[in-house]
Write a protein that holds these residues in place. Structure first.
Motif: not given
Ligand SMILES: C[S@@+](CC[C@H](N)C(=O)[O-])C[C@H]1O[C@@H](n2cnc3c(N)ncnc32)[C@H](O)[C@@H]1O
Length: 258
Positions: A162-169, A95-107, A132-134, A141-145
């Motif tokens: 939450x299912x999304x965040x809007x936070x500056x690195x 029942x544990x949850x896993x969350x793995x960070x990635x970018x659009x290329x490796x999604x 994110x750089x325009x 490419x404003x999102x990581x996942x």
């Protein structure tokens, strides 16, 4: 394997994730929240073997140390992820949850790999970066996942997350790791584990997941290959107590050890 650092609530190993994970017992952690090397940043072998600083921080002056393990091609990245994700699945309680960070290329690769590792893939949460750089003529490419899933069935109970965040690195010298994640994002994700439960991060970097877990009253097991970053994480996590703070105060911790 002897921990690089340990106290009542934290155990941090310095070494290869796969080797260290093999020493952890079955069904002993409550959530896996992690940010492996993305092995992203280019189509060609030359791009992939570039330093992490030049791949991920192209436009910034930076002083943070490069890290290794970031140069697999997409197929071998997926294969490697399936290996460590399988170990994490064995170590996670049902029942544990896993969350793995990635970018659009490796999604797509990461969504395959978590299933290859035995997890039930259940969704994708997005971290949107307002600064994110325009890019002319195309979306920034404003999102990581965070690809997330569960070890089998997970009851629909507990806190909503939450299912999304809007936070500056963090920028420049405020950052301790080249690909450091915001504490605010991690503070939400670690609450997938119960209070006093154990959060595992096999690619701990500067220890952001650990900081979030300890602040939220969870315990933490981290693994980090680089001696430099393992040492940084150990210093960052030593003596952290649970407390309600905002992101400003989390930034204070960065300044404290810089
Ligand atoms: C994307 S960074 C994690 C950054 C972290 N989320 C933070 O906020 O500081 C990935 C980390 O994995 C580490 N790493 C690379 N290969 C590894 C391996 N085989 N085992 C354990 N750690 C590894 C790198 O040294 C790097 O610090």
């Amino acid at each position: 394997m002897t921990p690089h650092y340990s106290d009542e609530r934290t155990t941090l190993y310095q070494g290869d994730a796969l080797a260290a994970l093999r020493n952890l017992p079955d069904a002993s952690v409550d959530a896996v929240i992690t940010d492996p090397p993305y092995s992203s940043g280019g189509q060609y072998r030359g791009d992939r073997s570039a330093s992490t600083g030049s791949k991920y921080l192209r436009s910034e002056v930076h002083t943070q140390q490069d890290f290794t393990g970031d140069n697999r091609d997409q197929r071998s990245f997926g294969y490697w992820c399936a290996l460590w994700l399988g170990e994490c699945h064995r170590i996670a309680r049902p029942g544990s949850l896993i969350a793995v960070a990635t970018d659009w290329r490796q999604l797509p690769t990461v969504t395959d790999a978590i299933q290859a590792g035995g997890w039930v893939w259940r969704g994708i949460a997005a971290w949107a970066k307002p600064n994110a750089r325009p890019q002319q003529g195309r979306p920034a490419a404003a999102c990581e996942f965070y690809v997330w899933g569960t070890a089998g069935a997970r009851p629909l109970e507990g806190e909503t997350l939450p299912g999304f965040w809007h936070v500056s690195p963090l920028r420049g010298a405020d950052r301790m790791h080249q690909t450091e994640k915001p504490v605010a994002v991690l503070r939400d994700l670690v609450r997938a584990a119960p209070v006093d439960g154990v959060v595992l991060d096999p690619f701990a970097g500067s220890g952001t997941t650990g900081l979030a877990a300890l602040r939220e009253g969870r315990r933490f097991i981290g693994i980090e290959l680089s001696h430099h970053y393992a040492e940084l994480a150990a210093r960052r996590l030593a003596g952290i107590q649970p407390r309600q703070v905002d992101t400003q105060t989390d930034l204070f911790d960065v300044a404290r050890i810089a």
